[in-house]
Design an enzyme around this catalytic site. Sequence first.
Site, PDB file in Angstrom:
ATOM      1  N   GLU A  36       1.799   7.019  -4.059  1.00 36.24           N
ATOM      2  CA  GLU A  36       2.269   8.411  -4.152  1.00 36.24           C
ATOM      3  C   GLU A  36       3.729   8.536  -3.740  1.00 36.24           C
ATOM      4  O   GLU A  36       4.445   9.418  -4.232  1.00 36.24           O
ATOM      5  CB  GLU A  36       1.370   9.342  -3.339  1.00 36.24           C
ATOM      6  CG  GLU A  36      -0.089   9.381  -3.834  1.00 36.24           C
ATOM      7  CD  GLU A  36      -0.918   8.193  -3.363  1.00 36.24           C
ATOM      8  OE1 GLU A  36      -0.378   7.371  -2.593  1.00 36.24           O
ATOM      9  OE2 GLU A  36      -2.088   8.094  -3.770  1.00 36.24           O
ATOM     10  N   ASN A  38       5.895   6.168  -4.401  1.00 34.30           N
ATOM     11  CA  ASN A  38       6.556   5.721  -5.631  1.00 34.30           C
ATOM     12  C   ASN A  38       6.592   6.839  -6.661  1.00 34.30           C
ATOM     13  O   ASN A  38       7.600   7.036  -7.366  1.00 34.30           O
ATOM     14  CB  ASN A  38       5.791   4.550  -6.263  1.00 34.30           C
ATOM     15  CG  ASN A  38       5.783   3.294  -5.413  1.00 34.30           C
ATOM     16  OD1 ASN A  38       6.661   3.096  -4.571  1.00 34.30           O
ATOM     17  ND2 ASN A  38       4.804   2.433  -5.640  1.00 34.30           N
ATOM     18  N   ARG A 108      -3.823  -2.589   6.354  1.00 37.54           N
ATOM     19  CA  ARG A 108      -3.707  -1.129   6.417  1.00 37.54           C
ATOM     20  C   ARG A 108      -4.942  -0.450   6.996  1.00 37.54           C
ATOM     21  O   ARG A 108      -4.932   0.763   7.165  1.00 37.54           O
ATOM     22  CB  ARG A 108      -3.421  -0.577   5.012  1.00 37.54           C
ATOM     23  CG  ARG A 108      -4.590  -0.760   4.052  1.00 37.54           C
ATOM     24  CD  ARG A 108      -4.233  -0.518   2.609  1.00 37.54           C
ATOM     25  NE  ARG A 108      -3.806   0.829   2.328  1.00 37.54           N
ATOM     26  CZ  ARG A 108      -3.425   1.253   1.111  1.00 37.54           C
ATOM     27  NH1 ARG A 108      -3.421   0.405   0.088  1.00 37.54           N
ATOM     28  NH2 ARG A 108      -3.058   2.478   0.922  1.00 37.54           N
ATOM     29  N   ASN A 164      -6.103   4.722 -10.292  1.00 37.42           N
ATOM     30  CA  ASN A 164      -5.703   3.629  -9.384  1.00 37.42           C
ATOM     31  C   ASN A 164      -6.857   3.096  -8.531  1.00 37.42           C
ATOM     32  O   ASN A 164      -6.798   3.121  -7.297  1.00 37.42           O
ATOM     33  CB  ASN A 164      -4.591   4.121  -8.454  1.00 37.42           C
ATOM     34  CG  ASN A 164      -3.209   3.673  -8.917  1.00 37.42           C
ATOM     35  OD1 ASN A 164      -3.087   2.842  -9.823  1.00 37.42           O
ATOM     36  ND2 ASN A 164      -2.171   4.225  -8.308  1.00 37.42           N
ATOM     37  N   GLY A 254       3.945  -1.212  -9.070  1.00 35.85           N
ATOM     38  CA  GLY A 254       4.708   0.035  -9.109  1.00 35.85           C
ATOM     39  C   GLY A 254       4.992   0.536 -10.520  1.00 35.85           C
ATOM     40  O   GLY A 254       5.453   1.676 -10.693  1.00 35.85           O
ATOM     41  N   ALA A 255       4.699  -0.280 -11.526  1.00 37.28           N
ATOM     42  CA  ALA A 255       4.987   0.138 -12.908  1.00 37.28           C
ATOM     43  C   ALA A 255       4.215   1.409 -13.268  1.00 37.28           C
ATOM     44  O   ALA A 255       4.751   2.327 -13.893  1.00 37.28           O
ATOM     45  CB  ALA A 255       4.643  -0.981 -13.878  1.00 37.28           C
ATOM     46  N   ASP A 257       3.071   3.731 -11.264  1.00 32.68           N
ATOM     47  CA  ASP A 257       3.543   4.904 -10.523  1.00 32.68           C
ATOM     48  C   ASP A 257       4.850   5.434 -11.110  1.00 32.68           C
ATOM     49  O   ASP A 257       5.074   6.648 -11.151  1.00 32.68           O
ATOM     50  CB  ASP A 257       3.776   4.548  -9.050  1.00 32.68           C
ATOM     51  CG  ASP A 257       2.521   4.006  -8.402  1.00 32.68           C
ATOM     52  OD1 ASP A 257       1.423   4.425  -8.804  1.00 32.68           O
ATOM     53  OD2 ASP A 257       2.657   3.157  -7.504  1.00 32.68           O
TER      54      ASP A 257
HETATM   55  O1  CKP Z   1      -0.451   0.989  -9.854  1.00 30.10           O
HETATM   56  P1  CKP Z   1       0.875   0.610  -9.317  1.00 30.10           P
HETATM   57  O2  CKP Z   1       1.193  -0.856  -9.460  1.00 30.10           O
HETATM   58  O3  CKP Z   1       1.991   1.447  -9.849  1.00 30.10           O
HETATM   59  O4  CKP Z   1       0.752   0.932  -7.770  1.00 30.10           O
HETATM   60  C1  CKP Z   1       1.443   0.230  -6.792  1.00 30.10           C
HETATM   61  C2  CKP Z   1       1.218   0.802  -5.430  1.00 30.10           C
HETATM   62  O5  CKP Z   1      -0.037   2.006  -3.116  1.00 30.10           O
HETATM   63  C3  CKP Z   1       1.830  -0.108  -4.378  1.00 30.10           C
HETATM   64  O6  CKP Z   1       2.974   0.492  -3.816  1.00 30.10           O
HETATM   65  C4  CKP Z   1       0.734  -0.294  -3.363  1.00 30.10           C
HETATM   66  O7  CKP Z   1       1.170  -0.121  -2.074  1.00 30.10           O
HETATM   67  C5  CKP Z   1      -0.297   0.754  -3.719  1.00 30.10           C
HETATM   68  O8  CKP Z   1      -0.163   0.888  -5.125  1.00 30.10           O
HETATM   69  C6  CKP Z   1      -1.669   0.291  -3.263  1.00 30.10           C
HETATM   70  O9  CKP Z   1      -2.127   0.816  -2.244  1.00 30.10           O
HETATM   71  O10 CKP Z   1      -2.240  -0.595  -3.922  1.00 30.10           O
HETATM   72 MG    MG Z   2      -1.511   1.984 -11.120  1.00 27.17          MG
END
Ligand code: CKP
Ligand code: MG
Length: 310
Positions: A36, A38, A108, A164, A254-255, A257
Amino acid sequence: MIRLVALGEPLVQLNAVTPGPLRYVNYFERHIAGSEANFCVAAVMAGASCGLIARVGDDEFGKAVLEYLRGRGVDVSRVRVDGGAPTGIYFVQRHYPVPGRSVLVYYRRGSAGSRLSPEDVDVQYVKSADAVHSTGITLAISESAREAVYLAFEHAARRTFDTNIRPALWPSPEAAREAVLRALRGGVEILFTDPDDTRIVLGVSDPDEAYRRYRELGVEVLVYKEGARGAYVFHDGGKYFRRAYAVPVEDPTGAGDAMAGYFAALYLSRTPPERALDLAAAASTLVVTVRGDNEAVPTPADAERLLSSL
Ligand code: CKP
Ligand code: MG
């Protein structure tokens, strides 16, 4: 200007400088990420304003998160500093075991971010936003974070959501399915998802079938991401597919997001969905060429430059 609010856990990312199994990686590069967070950075780059509702620890990493996001123009006035738990972190293993893909290793559990709760949801703040965004990650990190999302969605004028689904964060696919379906219940204007998540949520993966089913659940616009192949946008007026650009992949994290934040900001400010998807695809293309989830999100002018170079 479109005003967005997102709920989720910002994280410190420790990205392996060299590819391969983490046990042999000696150097890590620090970035600020979290889905979020991102999303907010991408939305701001696309011309919206975005505020994050979240918690960070009262520690150096929490300070890094706040300074970085503030510097990127994200409203962090609703990010609470929680002295009772540390800021969450994760490592990124790159190009192993599948070249071109990354593996996320989380540290985490019990983090400050996962202590996000309905108390943190300033209802006035949420109501005054044009749209509220969250993801399946926030639904997964704790019961209180999940309830915070449901509360914010209840008061949101419009909702956007990214499924996600991170299997590592859920006890079972059924639990993920149930929580995501509940998030969709009040009606989501833009849903970002992909075939893997849709198989869990609906038991199907064909894009047209997915749109039909999500639509019955109240989704207006579906952005259906097929990774390195490209992405579809389905909406009332039709269906459009944007093929992905073949670029050297440094780290694909991150792509999704970048695509979501960019698309949501543009679409909600009345950019036609096809055009919004083109620009959002340019943003997510640039993100995969570097380490770090949001540093390479372009300005619209740079996204345009990329599109016209192809
Ligand atoms: O789906 P995405 O690859 O765009 O998401 C990446 C993010 O929050 C990354 O910053 C990571 O910290 C997370 O998804 C997660 O908790 O997996
Ligand atoms: Mg994603």
